[in-house]
Structures are given as structure tokens and as C-alpha cells.
Scaffold this motif. Structure first.
Motif, PDB file in Angstrom:
ATOM      1  N   HIS A  28       4.018   0.196  -5.453  1.00 49.36           N
ATOM      2  CA  HIS A  28       4.119   0.210  -4.087  1.00 49.36           C
ATOM      3  C   HIS A  28       5.966  -1.028  -3.633  1.00 49.36           C
ATOM      4  CE1 HIS A  28       1.960  -0.794   0.056  1.00 49.36           C
ATOM      5  NE2 HIS A  28       3.146  -1.149   0.041  1.00 49.36           N
ATOM      6  N   HIS A  30       8.711  -1.609  -0.922  1.00 56.55           N
ATOM      7  CA  HIS A  30       9.672  -0.824   0.231  1.00 56.55           C
ATOM      8  C   HIS A  30      10.814  -1.353  -0.647  1.00 56.55           C
ATOM      9  CE1 HIS A  30       6.259  -0.562   2.163  1.00 56.55           C
ATOM     10  NE2 HIS A  30       5.527  -1.599   1.516  1.00 56.55           N
ATOM     11  N   LYS A 127       4.924   9.087   2.634  1.00 58.43           N
ATOM     12  CA  LYS A 127       4.024   7.610   2.734  1.00 58.43           C
ATOM     13  C   LYS A 127       4.073   7.256   4.675  1.00 58.43           C
ATOM     14  CE  LYS A 127       3.986   2.966   3.261  1.00 58.43           C
ATOM     15  NZ  LYS A 127       2.769   2.213   2.490  1.00 58.43           N
ATOM     16  N   HIS A 195      -3.322  -1.579  -0.049  1.00 57.88           N
ATOM     17  CA  HIS A 195      -3.984  -3.143   0.032  1.00 57.88           C
ATOM     18  C   HIS A 195      -5.742  -3.043  -0.337  1.00 57.88           C
ATOM     19  CE1 HIS A 195       0.086  -3.360   1.703  1.00 57.88           C
ATOM     20  NE2 HIS A 195      -0.360  -2.586   2.334  1.00 57.88           N
ATOM     21  N   ASP A 250       4.168  -4.809  -3.413  1.00 62.30           N
ATOM     22  CA  ASP A 250       4.397  -4.707  -1.628  1.00 62.30           C
ATOM     23  C   ASP A 250       5.692  -5.473  -1.385  1.00 62.30           C
ATOM     24  OD1 ASP A 250       3.991  -3.684   0.518  1.00 62.30           O
ATOM     25  OD2 ASP A 250       2.726  -5.339   1.578  1.00 62.30           O
TER      26      ASP A 250
END
Ligand SMILES: [Zn+2]
Length: 332
Positions: A28, A30, A127, A195, A250
Motif C-alpha cells: 500500500h 501512494h 484502486k 487499513h 500507506d
């Protein structure tokens, strides 16, 4: 962003480093550039700049010294995002750096566009995001990823990383029914409930823990991204075992110094870079990534996970999923 590793971070890393395996597969991550937005970059995202893939990977390597890192990249989902431009950038970066990516999709993304991205061998999933639904805080899954895209993803056996809407996240009765029904209807999709199914605080999980067991299905997984509550991890690890948990950071959020804090029946992510944190003595928050790893560490001990379990979570499960997706893609 400009990563700052502080004294408290170094101290926390020393406490957790022995449980962190040599191989990390971050499920995960970004990455985006300042020009990846329809007009200008939203003010709230400027803190993460630069967030190009090179910077994000460099920061991950700094926070995991001496570890080998693989990752699944995706852009930044927001209504201001230029989805096409962000996907183009991420696809290039994944190719260049031998990584994988999930295509950002909104309900308006047409299948021909997704199919084109999927021709790239690094593209292994989608996503979607709750913000693309009209009712973003109250949306059902199919409000932000329509049936047509789900059928498509099922055909190719893709990963879908899902950030659920609705306050109780995965244990919200509507979400729970929808996930179970969709996972049965589309058995070839690898469902990654990000999450831990949006379980940032323990309240809803504790209250509905029996419902959680219903999600013990072959094609449902949970990533650990940005959770900093060890009780949440303890529930997920003990109910689902080490085979269903995927490490995710994340990033770039993980590079802020802070954590999710429960307030009443809600929660907020509080970081020293974005909030004034005051107490009667100096407070030194740690990197969210380290707070997450520390919370995982506590839960590993409580649940009695072995080194083998921990390796499954940090890389082996992810490697297996990616291998499955790629081999199916080649056959379709
Ligand atoms: Zn995320």
C-alpha cells in the motif's frame, strides 16, 4: 516529502527492528507528482511533496534500514486527481523500477482505459476510492466501483484494494453483507480491505467481533496500512491468522509523526506536522510507520505469531498473491 528521522524514531526502530524481516513487500504505497491534479494540487497534500516514486522509495529504504523493499504503487485518489495522468506516471515508474501498480479508478473510468493499462505487466489491480461516490461517507462499495468494473476485475483475477466508506468500516452491517456477497459473486478478485477494513479504532471491532469471522474467506485479505492500535491488530491476527494479513505502509502518510487517535466514536489522524500537540511536558511523536510496526509487534506477541507468521505478513503472502494474479493474467 522530506523525511525527518528523529531521536524518538531511532529509539523506536531499535525496539522493533529485530522482528522486521529482511524482505518487505509493501502492499500500500501512494506516489504522485504535483502536476497529477485537474487544477492545482489540494493544499492538504502539499505537505507530502515531493512525492515522486524515487523520493517515496528512498524514504521507505531509510525507515527500513538494511531491508529489501518491493512495493505495489498507486496514485492519490481524490476528486481533484487527474486519474489518467496519475496512472500514466505510476505505470512508467513501476516499469522503470521493477515494481507493480494498481490503476486508480473512479466509477467513470471506462473498461477500455483499464484494459489498456492492464496490458502493462506491472498492472495487477484496481484502486477505487470512497471519495468517487456521490455520498462518500455513506457509500456502498458498488457506489464507488460499479458492477462492470468488478466483472472485469473478476475476469482477469485482479487485486482490488478497497478503502471502505461508512463509519464502522468492515463491521458496518451493510458493508459486511456487501463484501460477503461480492466476494462470493466475484471469486477471482483478490479483495484487499485496506487499513484492516478501515478499522482505525477498536470500538466497532470489539462490538461486532463475531461478524468479523464471517469474512474468513479464501479471497479476502486485510492490509495493515496506517493502523496504530495494537488491539485492532490483535483481533485481526487472531481471527484471520497470518495468511490473510498484508503489510502496507500507506506511504507517504507513514512518514508523518503521529497516529490515529480515537475521539468518542470517531477518530482523527493527528501528526505534529499538521497539528499543534501540546502537553505539560515536551512530546516527541514518532513516525506513523513506526507506531504501526510497534502496534503490530505488540499484537504478534499477544497472538503468539512466530517468525514464519511475520514473514508471511511482510512479504510471502504478497508475493504469492502477485504471482497468482500475473499467472492468471497471462492465461486470460
Ligand atoms: Zn492509502
Amino acid at each position: 516529502m522530506d523525511l525527518k528521522i528523529k531521536t524518538a524514531d531511532r529509539r523506536m526502530w531499535r525496539e522493533i527492528r529485530d522482528i522486521i524481516p529482511e524482505n518487505i513487500f509493501d502492499f500500500h504505497v501512494h506516489s504522485f507528482r504535483e502536476d497529477g491534479f485537474l487544477e492545482k494540487i489540494p493544499e492538504s497534500l502539499k505537505i507530502y511533496l515531493p512525492c515522486d516514486t524515487k523520493t517515496v522509495l528512498t524514504n521507505l529504504k531509510k525507515t527500513f534500514p538494511g531491508r529489501k523493499i518491493k512495493a505495489i504503487l498507486t496514485g492519490w485518489p481524490s476528486i481533484d486527481s487527474d486519474i489518467e495522468k496519475q496512472n500514466e506516471y505510476i505505470a512508467l515508474q513501476a516499469e522503470k523500477r521493477n515494481l507493480y501498480f494498481l490503476a486508480l479508478v473512479s466509477p467513470h473510468t471506462d473498461l477500455a482505459t483499464i484494459e489498456k493499462l492492464l496490458k502493462k505487466k506491472e498492472c495487477i489491480g484496481l484502486k477505487p476510492y470512497k471519495c468517487f461516490a456521490k455520498n462518500s461517507e455513506d457509500a456502498r462499495i458498488t457506489d464507488f466501483i460499479p458492477m462492470g468494473q468488478l466483472e472485469f476485475a473478476n475476469h482477469y483475477g485482479l487485486i482490488i484494494t478497497l478503502h471502505l466508506s461508512r463509519r464502522a468500516g468492515v463491521v458496518d452491517p451493510v458493508n459486511l453483507r456487501d463484501i460477503i456477497n461480492l466476494a462470493e459473486k466475484f471469486p477471482s478478485i483478490k479483495w484487499n480491505l485496506a487499513h484492516c477494513g478501515r478499522s482505525f479504532v477498536i470500538y466497532y471491532i470489539e462490538k461486532h467481533k463475531d461478524c468479523l469471522k464471517e469474512l474468513n474467506k479464501e479471497n479476502i485479505y486485510f492490509d495493515t496500512a496506517a493502523i496504530s492500535d495494537s488491539e485492532v491488530f490483535t483481533y485481526f491476527f487472531s481471527i484471520f491468522g497470518s495468511n490473510k494479513i498484508l503489510f502496507g505502509s500507506d506511504s507517504p502518510i507513514s512518514f508523518l509523526h503521529g497516529k490515529s487517535v480515537g475521539f468518542g466514536y470517531d477518530w482523527a489522524f493527528i501528526a505534529e506536522e499538521t497539528h499543534k500537540i501540546t502537553a505539560s511536558f515536551p512530546v516527541s511523536p514518532c513516525l506513523l510507520l513506526y507506531e504501526q510496526l510497534m502496534a503490530m509487534h505488540r499484537a504478534f506477541k499477544k497472538v503468539g505469531f512466530t517468525r514464519g507468521d511475520i514473514e508471511l505478513i511482510f512479504s510471502i503472502n504478497a508475493n504469492r498473491i502477485v504471482r497468482d494474479v500475473i499467472s492468471r493474467k497471462l492465461k486470460v
